[in-house]
Design a protein around this motif. Sequence first.
Motif, PDB file in Angstrom:
ATOM      1  N   ASP A  99       0.647  -1.330   0.011  1.00  0.00           N
ATOM      2  CA  ASP A  99       0.236  -0.097   0.000  1.00  0.00           C
ATOM      3  C   ASP A  99       0.827   1.199  -0.010  1.00  0.00           C
ATOM      4  O   ASP A  99       1.596   1.482   1.087  1.00  0.00           O
ATOM      5  N   GLY A 100       0.728   1.997  -0.977  1.00  0.00           N
ATOM      6  CA  GLY A 100       1.509   3.148  -1.335  1.00  0.00           C
ATOM      7  C   GLY A 100       1.144   4.416  -0.141  1.00  0.00           C
ATOM      8  O   GLY A 100       1.705   5.402  -0.234  1.00  0.00           O
ATOM      9  N   GLY A 101       0.145   4.045   0.494  1.00  0.00           N
ATOM     10  CA  GLY A 101      -0.138   5.357   1.385  1.00  0.00           C
ATOM     11  C   GLY A 101       0.440   5.217   2.702  1.00  0.00           C
ATOM     12  O   GLY A 101       1.351   4.456   2.697  1.00  0.00           O
ATOM     13  N   VAL A 102       0.080   6.061   3.338  1.00  0.00           N
ATOM     14  CA  VAL A 102       0.645   6.573   4.777  1.00  0.00           C
ATOM     15  C   VAL A 102       0.215   5.792   5.949  1.00  0.00           C
ATOM     16  O   VAL A 102       1.055   5.427   6.690  1.00  0.00           O
ATOM     17  N   LEU A 103      -1.198   5.487   5.844  1.00  0.00           N
ATOM     18  CA  LEU A 103      -1.578   5.109   7.319  1.00  0.00           C
ATOM     19  C   LEU A 103      -1.776   3.482   7.161  1.00  0.00           C
ATOM     20  O   LEU A 103      -2.061   3.059   5.987  1.00  0.00           O
ATOM     21  N   ILE A 104      -1.542   2.792   8.115  1.00  0.00           N
ATOM     22  CA  ILE A 104      -1.575   1.313   8.140  1.00  0.00           C
ATOM     23  C   ILE A 104      -3.113   0.816   8.047  1.00  0.00           C
ATOM     24  O   ILE A 104      -3.908   1.462   8.750  1.00  0.00           O
ATOM     25  N   THR A 105      -3.381   0.108   7.368  1.00  0.00           N
ATOM     26  CA  THR A 105      -4.956  -0.228   7.019  1.00  0.00           C
ATOM     27  C   THR A 105      -4.824  -1.859   7.081  1.00  0.00           C
ATOM     28  O   THR A 105      -4.068  -2.634   6.376  1.00  0.00           O
ATOM     29  N   ARG A 106      -6.366  -2.101   7.400  1.00  0.00           N
ATOM     30  CA  ARG A 106      -6.894  -3.626   7.160  1.00  0.00           C
ATOM     31  C   ARG A 106      -7.646  -3.610   5.830  1.00  0.00           C
ATOM     32  O   ARG A 106      -8.219  -4.996   5.571  1.00  0.00           O
ATOM     33  N   ARG A 107      -7.747  -2.718   5.143  1.00  0.00           N
ATOM     34  CA  ARG A 107      -8.770  -2.675   4.063  1.00  0.00           C
ATOM     35  C   ARG A 107      -7.973  -2.935   2.802  1.00  0.00           C
ATOM     36  O   ARG A 107      -7.235  -2.317   2.307  1.00  0.00           O
ATOM     37  N   ALA A 108      -8.437  -3.909   1.943  1.00  0.00           N
ATOM     38  CA  ALA A 108      -7.878  -4.606   0.961  1.00  0.00           C
ATOM     39  C   ALA A 108      -8.089  -3.768  -0.109  1.00  0.00           C
ATOM     40  O   ALA A 108      -7.034  -3.220  -0.814  1.00  0.00           O
ATOM     41  N   LEU A 109      -8.960  -2.898  -0.330  1.00  0.00           N
ATOM     42  CA  LEU A 109      -8.971  -1.900  -1.313  1.00  0.00           C
ATOM     43  C   LEU A 109      -8.112  -0.898  -1.335  1.00  0.00           C
ATOM     44  O   LEU A 109      -7.662  -0.045  -2.325  1.00  0.00           O
ATOM     45  N   GLU A 110      -7.425  -0.583  -0.106  1.00  0.00           N
ATOM     46  CA  GLU A 110      -6.272   0.355   0.085  1.00  0.00           C
ATOM     47  C   GLU A 110      -4.904  -0.140  -0.571  1.00  0.00           C
ATOM     48  O   GLU A 110      -4.045   0.681  -0.765  1.00  0.00           O
ATOM     49  N   TYR A 111      -4.915  -1.249  -0.880  1.00  0.00           N
ATOM     50  CA  TYR A 111      -3.557  -1.894  -1.274  1.00  0.00           C
ATOM     51  C   TYR A 111      -3.485  -1.850  -2.650  1.00  0.00           C
ATOM     52  O   TYR A 111      -4.497  -2.223  -3.306  1.00  0.00           O
ATOM     53  N   ASP A 112      -2.515  -1.392  -3.169  1.00  0.00           N
ATOM     54  CA  ASP A 112      -2.119  -1.104  -4.628  1.00  0.00           C
ATOM     55  C   ASP A 112      -1.521  -2.275  -5.300  1.00  0.00           C
ATOM     56  O   ASP A 112      -1.917  -2.463  -6.733  1.00  0.00           O
ATOM     57  N   TYR A 113      -0.659  -3.217  -4.893  1.00  0.00           N
ATOM     58  CA  TYR A 113      -0.155  -4.330  -5.361  1.00  0.00           C
ATOM     59  C   TYR A 113      -0.270  -5.419  -4.854  1.00  0.00           C
ATOM     60  O   TYR A 113      -0.234  -5.533  -3.411  1.00  0.00           O
ATOM     61  N   TRP A 114      -0.434  -6.673  -5.455  1.00  0.00           N
ATOM     62  CA  TRP A 114      -0.364  -7.991  -4.907  1.00  0.00           C
ATOM     63  C   TRP A 114       0.154  -9.007  -5.215  1.00  0.00           C
ATOM     64  O   TRP A 114       0.622  -8.758  -6.559  1.00  0.00           O
ATOM     65  N   GLY A 115       0.908 -10.082  -4.589  1.00  0.00           N
ATOM     66  CA  GLY A 115       1.214 -11.135  -4.937  1.00  0.00           C
ATOM     67  C   GLY A 115       0.585 -11.988  -5.603  1.00  0.00           C
ATOM     68  O   GLY A 115      -0.792 -11.909  -5.515  1.00  0.00           O
ATOM     69  N   GLN A 116       1.098 -13.312  -5.894  1.00  0.00           N
ATOM     70  CA  GLN A 116       0.262 -14.307  -6.643  1.00  0.00           C
ATOM     71  C   GLN A 116      -0.491 -15.392  -5.708  1.00  0.00           C
ATOM     72  O   GLN A 116      -1.415 -16.197  -5.828  1.00  0.00           O
ATOM     73  N   GLY A 117       0.062 -15.320  -4.342  1.00  0.00           N
ATOM     74  CA  GLY A 117      -0.590 -16.076  -3.369  1.00  0.00           C
ATOM     75  C   GLY A 117       0.354 -17.266  -3.259  1.00  0.00           C
ATOM     76  O   GLY A 117       1.119 -17.892  -3.978  1.00  0.00           O
ATOM     77  N   THR A 118       0.557 -17.852  -2.078  1.00  0.00           N
ATOM     78  CA  THR A 118       1.102 -19.178  -1.416  1.00  0.00           C
ATOM     79  C   THR A 118       0.091 -19.826  -0.764  1.00  0.00           C
ATOM     80  O   THR A 118      -0.552 -19.379   0.280  1.00  0.00           O
ATOM     81  N   GLN A 119      -0.079 -21.200  -0.845  1.00  0.00           N
ATOM     82  CA  GLN A 119      -1.134 -22.001  -0.509  1.00  0.00           C
ATOM     83  C   GLN A 119      -0.622 -22.463   1.070  1.00  0.00           C
ATOM     84  O   GLN A 119       0.664 -22.902   1.226  1.00  0.00           O
ATOM     85  N   VAL A 120      -1.170 -22.468   1.804  1.00  0.00           N
ATOM     86  CA  VAL A 120      -0.703 -22.979   3.405  1.00  0.00           C
ATOM     87  C   VAL A 120      -2.275 -23.856   3.776  1.00  0.00           C
ATOM     88  O   VAL A 120      -3.190 -23.522   3.768  1.00  0.00           O
TER      89      VAL A 120
END
Length: 124
Positions: A99-120
Motif C-alpha cells: 500500500d503506497g499510502g501513509v496509514l496502516i490499514t486492514r482494508r484490501a481496497l487500500e492496497y495497490d499491489y498484490w502477489g500471486q499467493g502461496t498455499q498454506v
Amino acid sequence: QVQLVESGGGLVQAGGSLRLSCTVSGRTFSNYVMGWFRQAPGKEREFVAAISWSSGRTLYADSVKGRFTISRDNAKNTVYLQMNSLKPEDTAVYYCAADGGVLITRRALEYDYWGQGTQVTVSE
C-alpha cells in the motif's frame, strides 16, 4: 511496476509453524505499508496482518493475534509472516500486498499491489 513474490507456504500439522516471505521489486520497498491477507475456499479474502513502513506499528486480525507475527527487512525488500500454533482454520491461500499510502490499514481496497499467493494447508 511493482512485483511481489510470496514463498514459504506448504502443508503442516495443527500446532506447527510456517514462515511466509514476500519479496518486493520495482519500487522503493521502504515507502510501502505491507500487509498479508488470506482467502479460504468459498470465502472472501480477509485481512491477516499489516506493518508500517518503519516497522513502528503493526496490526493483526483478532483470529491470529498472539499466534502470528509480521515483520519486515527493508534492506532485503522482504516482509515476513511468522505463523505459530497453526490451526486447520488457517488453511488458505496467503497473499502479500503493498500500500503506497501513509496509514496502516486492514482494508484490501487500500492496497495497490498484490502477489500471486502461496498455499498454506494445516491438517488435523
